[in-house]
Scaffold this motif. Structure first.
Motif, PDB file in Angstrom:
ATOM      1  N   GLY A   1      96.023  27.720  66.198  1.00  0.00           N
ATOM      2  CA  GLY A   1      97.027  26.847  65.768  1.00  0.00           C
ATOM      3  C   GLY A   1      97.820  27.423  64.665  1.00  0.00           C
ATOM      4  N   VAL A   2      97.366  28.645  64.279  1.00  0.00           N
ATOM      5  CA  VAL A   2      98.404  29.135  63.091  1.00  0.00           C
ATOM      6  C   VAL A   2      99.494  29.976  63.819  1.00  0.00           C
ATOM      7  CG1 VAL A   2      98.320  31.063  61.657  1.00  0.00           C
ATOM      8  CG2 VAL A   2      96.266  29.593  61.849  1.00  0.00           C
ATOM      9  N   PRO A   3     100.567  29.626  63.303  1.00  0.00           N
ATOM     10  CA  PRO A   3     101.922  30.110  63.802  1.00  0.00           C
ATOM     11  C   PRO A   3     102.114  31.609  63.839  1.00  0.00           C
ATOM     12  CG  PRO A   3     102.248  28.858  61.620  1.00  0.00           C
ATOM     13  CD  PRO A   3     101.110  28.767  62.039  1.00  0.00           C
TER      14      PRO A   3
ATOM     15  N   LYS B   1     101.861  21.806  55.123  1.00  0.00           N
ATOM     16  CA  LYS B   1     101.295  22.125  56.525  1.00  0.00           C
ATOM     17  C   LYS B   1     101.848  21.399  57.474  1.00  0.00           C
ATOM     18  CE  LYS B   1      97.214  24.042  54.858  1.00  0.00           C
ATOM     19  NZ  LYS B   1      97.253  25.366  54.792  1.00  0.00           N
ATOM     20  N   GLU B   2     102.913  20.626  57.290  1.00  0.00           N
ATOM     21  CA  GLU B   2     103.493  19.637  58.457  1.00  0.00           C
ATOM     22  C   GLU B   2     105.070  19.983  58.489  1.00  0.00           C
ATOM     23  OE1 GLU B   2     100.239  16.102  58.286  1.00  0.00           O
ATOM     24  OE2 GLU B   2     102.501  15.479  57.658  1.00  0.00           O
TER      25      GLU B   2
ATOM     26  N   THR C   1     104.411  12.080  60.191  1.00  0.00           N
ATOM     27  CA  THR C   1     103.194  12.987  60.011  1.00  0.00           C
ATOM     28  C   THR C   1     103.577  14.600  60.620  1.00  0.00           C
ATOM     29  OG1 THR C   1     102.031  12.102  61.722  1.00  0.00           O
ATOM     30  CG2 THR C   1     101.932  11.428  59.343  1.00  0.00           C
ATOM     31  N   SER C   2     104.547  14.565  61.594  1.00  0.00           N
ATOM     32  CA  SER C   2     104.812  15.918  62.184  1.00  0.00           C
ATOM     33  C   SER C   2     106.150  16.119  62.545  1.00  0.00           C
ATOM     34  CB  SER C   2     104.051  15.531  63.651  1.00  0.00           C
ATOM     35  OG  SER C   2     104.881  14.798  64.450  1.00  0.00           O
TER      36      SER C   2
ATOM     37  N   ASN D   1     105.776  23.311  61.574  1.00  0.00           N
ATOM     38  CA  ASN D   1     104.834  24.385  61.089  1.00  0.00           C
ATOM     39  C   ASN D   1     104.585  25.165  61.954  1.00  0.00           C
ATOM     40  OD1 ASN D   1     103.203  22.842  62.784  1.00  0.00           O
ATOM     41  ND2 ASN D   1     101.946  21.718  61.534  1.00  0.00           N
ATOM     42  N   GLN D   2     105.326  25.182  62.999  1.00  0.00           N
ATOM     43  CA  GLN D   2     105.132  26.182  64.461  1.00  0.00           C
ATOM     44  C   GLN D   2     106.001  27.007  64.599  1.00  0.00           C
ATOM     45  OE1 GLN D   2     101.892  25.742  66.411  1.00  0.00           O
ATOM     46  NE2 GLN D   2     101.426  24.662  64.539  1.00  0.00           N
TER      47      GLN D   2
HETATM   48  C1  LIG Z   1     101.097  21.192  62.091  1.00  0.00           C
HETATM   49  O1  LIG Z   1     101.186  19.894  62.112  1.00  0.00           O
HETATM   50  C2  LIG Z   1     100.435  19.042  63.002  1.00  0.00           C
HETATM   51  C3  LIG Z   1     100.921  17.571  63.204  1.00  0.00           C
HETATM   52  O2  LIG Z   1     100.885  17.256  61.755  1.00  0.00           O
HETATM   53  C4  LIG Z   1      98.693  19.387  62.600  1.00  0.00           C
HETATM   54  O3  LIG Z   1      98.193  18.427  63.426  1.00  0.00           O
HETATM   55  C5  LIG Z   1      98.734  20.730  62.688  1.00  0.00           C
HETATM   56  O4  LIG Z   1      97.204  20.968  62.178  1.00  0.00           O
HETATM   57  C6  LIG Z   1      99.663  21.774  62.081  1.00  0.00           C
HETATM   58  N1  LIG Z   1      99.409  23.074  62.176  1.00  0.00           N
HETATM   59  C7  LIG Z   1      99.283  23.820  61.191  1.00  0.00           C
HETATM   60  C8  LIG Z   1      99.230  25.437  61.455  1.00  0.00           C
HETATM   61  O5  LIG Z   1      99.208  23.681  60.032  1.00  0.00           O
END
Ligand SMILES: *[C@@H]1O[C@H](CO)[C@@H](O)[C@H](O)[C@H]1NC(C)=O
Ligand SMILES: *[C@@H]1O[C@H](CO)[C@@H](O)[C@H](O)[C@H]1NC(C)=O
Ligand SMILES: *[C@@H]1O[C@H](CO)[C@@H](O)[C@H](O)[C@H]1NC(C)=O
Ligand SMILES: *[C@@H]1O[C@H](CO)[C@@H](O)[C@H](O)[C@H]1NC(C)=O
Length: 259
Positions: A13-15, A81-82, A125-126, A150-151
């Protein structure tokens, strides 16, 4: 190696690419010019009011913002992080003035633009969640919302009328569009010829190239005249992955454009 890196990014999940979001906040046009100092009255009055504020819930930071003391709306903010969010004025016959002047606007059916950004920073939250709210809520005045996620590839400019969304312009790496840049004009139109900050800013970005983009090189872009001008109160730099928000009160030494 390329496939392996992509795979790791997908799983962790790390961009793949870090996402930066930065702005100059310009304000005070035509609201008084000081002939002695060659500055805009309101712009200079706002500079000492620039503050960074951490908004906390249960003693934990929910979002951070650069604001003006006493102003409750949000024009620049980050949810670490969001996502990251800024607002930009959009002039239109349907609109009137926004930003600080919202205070003195009459009663209309719709939401103050910078209250919407505050609600989004507080409760979304996203990136997708924020994008939907910013695109769908009825407003008091037109605006551009600039949103970063965050991606990799999550970044867009939302062009709003009071009622609806005209356009959502997204980063598209496959098309070579590695950034989106907004300077108060609809991106599909030419900027007003007396106020073209877009062409010089893009020239700087393209010269730096994607490989060399960092908060420092972005700061350089935002310090280039006329991207920096006599209306610039502050420059903000944000990095969603680390939650960093840095802001600088600006001055534009002569010779410098009034806008
Ligand atoms: C990106 O945001 C989503 C939604 O809030 C979260 O679930 C995910 O962990 C975040 N990813 C990173 C790499 O911070
Ligand atoms: C909140 O956090 C700060 C530092 O992070 C700590 O000093 C303080 O005691 C905390 N307050 C409460 C009520 O937990
Ligand atoms: C955010 O959500 C909470 C809980 O639903 C609500 O109490 C609060 O008013 C919301 N904040 C804003 C600014 O709308
Ligand atoms: C990118 O940065 C490196 C190291 O600072 C430098 O050598 C190179 O010339 C830069 N490339 C461009 C296109 O500016």
């Amino acid at each position: 190696f390329n496939e392996e890196i992509k795979g790791l990014a997908a799983v962790s999940g790390v961009p793949l690419g870090n996402i930066y979001h930065a702005r100059n906040l310009d304000f005070g046009l035509f609201m008084g010019w000081d002939r002695k100092t060659h500055t805009w009255t309101i712009t200079e009055k706002l500079k000492p009011l620039v503050v960074n504020v951490d908004f906390k819930r249960n003693n934990k930071t929910v979002f951070k913002s650069t604001s003006f003391a006493g102003y409750v709306g949000m024009l620049t903010g980050i949810r670490p992080k969001e996502f990251t969010l800024t607002v930009n004025e959009r002039f239109s016959v349907d609109g009137g003035y926004i930003g600080i002047l919202e205070w003195i606007l009459g009663q209309r059916d719709g939401m103050w633009m910078s209250f919407l950004t505050r609600r989004v920073l507080e409760n979304a939250t996203s990136y997708e969640d924020a994008k939907n709210e910013l695109a769908q809520t009825k407003l008091l005045a037109p605006a551009y919302f600039i949103l970063g996620g965050n991606q990799t590839g999550q970044g867009c400019v939302i062009t709003r009328t009071r009622i609806n969304t005209l356009d959502i312009w997204e980063i598209a790496l496959k098309l070579g569009r590695w950034y989106v840049l907004e300077t108060n004009y609809d991106h599909w139109e030419e900027p007003f010829f007396l106020d073209d900050r877009r062409t010089p800013a893009m020239k700087c970005m393209n010269k730096i190239t994607q490989a060399n983009i960092t908060l420092q090189t972005i700061y350089d872009v935002l310090s280039t005249k006329p991207v920096l001008n006599k209306l610039t109160t502050y420059t903000s730099l944000m990095e969603v992955s680390t939650g960093k928000l840095e802001s600088y009160i600006r001055a534009c030494p002569n010779p410098c454009n009034p806008w």
